[in-house]
Design a protein around this motif. Structure first.
Motif, PDB file in Angstrom:
ATOM      1  N   GLU A   1       0.798  -1.224   0.000  1.00 36.14           N
ATOM      2  CA  GLU A   1       0.000   0.000   0.000  1.00 36.14           C
ATOM      3  C   GLU A   1       0.830   1.273   0.000  1.00 36.14           C
ATOM      4  O   GLU A   1       0.342   2.353   0.302  1.00 36.14           O
ATOM      5  N   ARG A   2       2.091   1.181  -0.343  1.00 34.34           N
ATOM      6  CA  ARG A   2       2.977   2.344  -0.475  1.00 34.34           C
ATOM      7  C   ARG A   2       3.372   2.472  -1.931  1.00 34.34           C
ATOM      8  O   ARG A   2       3.387   1.499  -2.678  1.00 34.34           O
ATOM      9  N   GLN A   3       3.708   3.693  -2.338  1.00 33.05           N
ATOM     10  CA  GLN A   3       4.116   3.931  -3.715  1.00 33.05           C
ATOM     11  C   GLN A   3       5.472   4.619  -3.750  1.00 33.05           C
ATOM     12  O   GLN A   3       5.785   5.421  -2.868  1.00 33.05           O
ATOM     13  N   PHE A   4       6.261   4.279  -4.753  1.00 30.42           N
ATOM     14  CA  PHE A   4       7.506   4.992  -5.003  1.00 30.42           C
ATOM     15  C   PHE A   4       7.738   5.024  -6.498  1.00 30.42           C
ATOM     16  O   PHE A   4       7.234   4.197  -7.241  1.00 30.42           O
ATOM     17  N   ARG A   5       8.449   6.041  -6.948  1.00 28.05           N
ATOM     18  CA  ARG A   5       8.679   6.237  -8.379  1.00 28.05           C
ATOM     19  C   ARG A   5      10.161   6.030  -8.692  1.00 28.05           C
ATOM     20  O   ARG A   5      11.022   6.335  -7.882  1.00 28.05           O
ATOM     21  N   HIS A   6      10.397   5.513  -9.898  1.00 25.83           N
ATOM     22  CA  HIS A   6      11.771   5.282 -10.339  1.00 25.83           C
ATOM     23  C   HIS A   6      11.789   5.240 -11.862  1.00 25.83           C
ATOM     24  O   HIS A   6      10.836   4.768 -12.479  1.00 25.83           O
ATOM     25  N   LYS A   7      12.862   5.724 -12.476  1.00 29.92           N
ATOM     26  CA  LYS A   7      12.995   5.657 -13.935  1.00 29.92           C
ATOM     27  C   LYS A   7      13.520   4.284 -14.332  1.00 29.92           C
ATOM     28  O   LYS A   7      14.543   3.836 -13.803  1.00 29.92           O
ATOM     29  N   VAL A   8      12.804   3.631 -15.224  1.00 26.68           N
ATOM     30  CA  VAL A   8      13.192   2.319 -15.733  1.00 26.68           C
ATOM     31  C   VAL A   8      12.868   2.245 -17.221  1.00 26.68           C
ATOM     32  O   VAL A   8      12.043   3.013 -17.718  1.00 26.68           O
ATOM     33  N   PRO A   9      13.486   1.312 -17.940  1.00 24.29           N
ATOM     34  CA  PRO A   9      13.137   1.120 -19.347  1.00 24.29           C
ATOM     35  C   PRO A   9      11.691   0.637 -19.476  1.00 24.29           C
ATOM     36  O   PRO A   9      11.271  -0.286 -18.766  1.00 24.29           O
ATOM     37  N   ARG A  10      10.932   1.279 -20.356  1.00 24.84           N
ATOM     38  CA  ARG A  10       9.515   0.958 -20.525  1.00 24.84           C
ATOM     39  C   ARG A  10       9.148   1.075 -22.001  1.00 24.84           C
ATOM     40  O   ARG A  10       9.647   1.931 -22.710  1.00 24.84           O
ATOM     41  N   CYS A  11       8.252   0.207 -22.445  1.00 22.58           N
ATOM     42  CA  CYS A  11       7.784   0.248 -23.830  1.00 22.58           C
ATOM     43  C   CYS A  11       6.850   1.442 -24.000  1.00 22.58           C
ATOM     44  O   CYS A  11       5.855   1.558 -23.275  1.00 22.58           O
ATOM     45  N   PRO A  12       7.148   2.320 -24.961  1.00 22.25           N
ATOM     46  CA  PRO A  12       6.289   3.479 -25.168  1.00 22.25           C
ATOM     47  C   PRO A  12       4.941   3.113 -25.798  1.00 22.25           C
ATOM     48  O   PRO A  12       3.997   3.892 -25.756  1.00 22.25           O
ATOM     49  N   LYS A  13       4.851   1.903 -26.334  1.00 24.04           N
ATOM     50  CA  LYS A  13       3.626   1.478 -27.015  1.00 24.04           C
ATOM     51  C   LYS A  13       2.668   0.743 -26.078  1.00 24.04           C
ATOM     52  O   LYS A  13       1.516   1.133 -25.931  1.00 24.04           O
ATOM     53  N   CYS A  14       3.128  -0.306 -25.389  1.00 19.97           N
ATOM     54  CA  CYS A  14       2.231  -1.110 -24.548  1.00 19.97           C
ATOM     55  C   CYS A  14       2.425  -0.870 -23.049  1.00 19.97           C
ATOM     56  O   CYS A  14       1.619  -1.315 -22.247  1.00 19.97           O
ATOM     57  N   GLY A  15       3.522  -0.195 -22.661  1.00 18.48           N
ATOM     58  CA  GLY A  15       3.749   0.112 -21.252  1.00 18.48           C
ATOM     59  C   GLY A  15       4.484  -0.951 -20.465  1.00 18.48           C
ATOM     60  O   GLY A  15       4.713  -0.794 -19.262  1.00 18.48           O
ATOM     61  N   GLN A  16       4.866  -2.057 -21.107  1.00 20.18           N
ATOM     62  CA  GLN A  16       5.614  -3.120 -20.423  1.00 20.18           C
ATOM     63  C   GLN A  16       6.902  -2.538 -19.837  1.00 20.18           C
ATOM     64  O   GLN A  16       7.597  -1.771 -20.484  1.00 20.18           O
ATOM     65  N   VAL A  17       7.229  -2.914 -18.599  1.00 19.18           N
ATOM     66  CA  VAL A  17       8.388  -2.385 -17.880  1.00 19.18           C
ATOM     67  C   VAL A  17       9.462  -3.448 -17.781  1.00 19.18           C
ATOM     68  O   VAL A  17       9.179  -4.616 -17.547  1.00 19.18           O
ATOM     69  N   TYR A  18      10.727  -3.022 -17.938  1.00 15.63           N
ATOM     70  CA  TYR A  18      11.873  -3.906 -17.728  1.00 15.63           C
ATOM     71  C   TYR A  18      12.551  -3.459 -16.436  1.00 15.63           C
ATOM     72  O   TYR A  18      12.920  -2.293 -16.284  1.00 15.63           O
ATOM     73  N   ILE A  19      12.679  -4.384 -15.485  1.00 18.82           N
ATOM     74  CA  ILE A  19      13.346  -4.066 -14.223  1.00 18.82           C
ATOM     75  C   ILE A  19      14.709  -4.753 -14.231  1.00 18.82           C
ATOM     76  O   ILE A  19      14.788  -5.982 -14.163  1.00 18.82           O
ATOM     77  N   PRO A  20      15.781  -3.966 -14.327  1.00 21.68           N
ATOM     78  CA  PRO A  20      17.126  -4.547 -14.336  1.00 21.68           C
ATOM     79  C   PRO A  20      17.420  -5.291 -13.033  1.00 21.68           C
ATOM     80  O   PRO A  20      16.905  -4.924 -11.962  1.00 21.68           O
ATOM     81  N   GLU A  21      18.214  -6.333 -13.112  1.00 20.37           N
ATOM     82  CA  GLU A  21      18.530  -7.151 -11.941  1.00 20.37           C
ATOM     83  C   GLU A  21      19.131  -6.327 -10.810  1.00 20.37           C
ATOM     84  O   GLU A  21      18.779  -6.517  -9.641  1.00 20.37           O
TER      85      GLU A  21
END
Length: 64
Positions: free
Chosen positions: A27-47
């Motif tokens: 129930e907490r939120q935080f923001r971070h810049k990550v690689p994301r598909c500009p078309k479908c929104g799929q996110v890649y989270i680096p290891e």
């Protein structure tokens, strides 16, 4: 010199772009810049992010 690899969305086959994404955990939120598909929104989270900062935030929130 090594070439920088370009991550592509496996669904849309377009290059991922660095975008700020909102993550929710316990129930907490935080923001971070990550690689994301500009078309479908799929996110890649680096290891290193998953094992590093995200793991720290999870531990802090679980300890509360």
């Amino acid at each position: 010199m090594a070439k920088e690899s370009i991550l592509k969305c496996s669904k849309c086959h377009v290059p991922l772009e660095e975008m700020e994404v909102t993550f929710c955990y316990l129930e907490r939120q935080f923001r971070h810049k990550v690689p994301r598909c500009p078309k479908c929104g799929q996110v890649y989270i680096p290891e290193e992010l998953a094992r590093g900062r995200m793991a720290e935030v999870e531990k802090l929130l679980e300890d509360k």
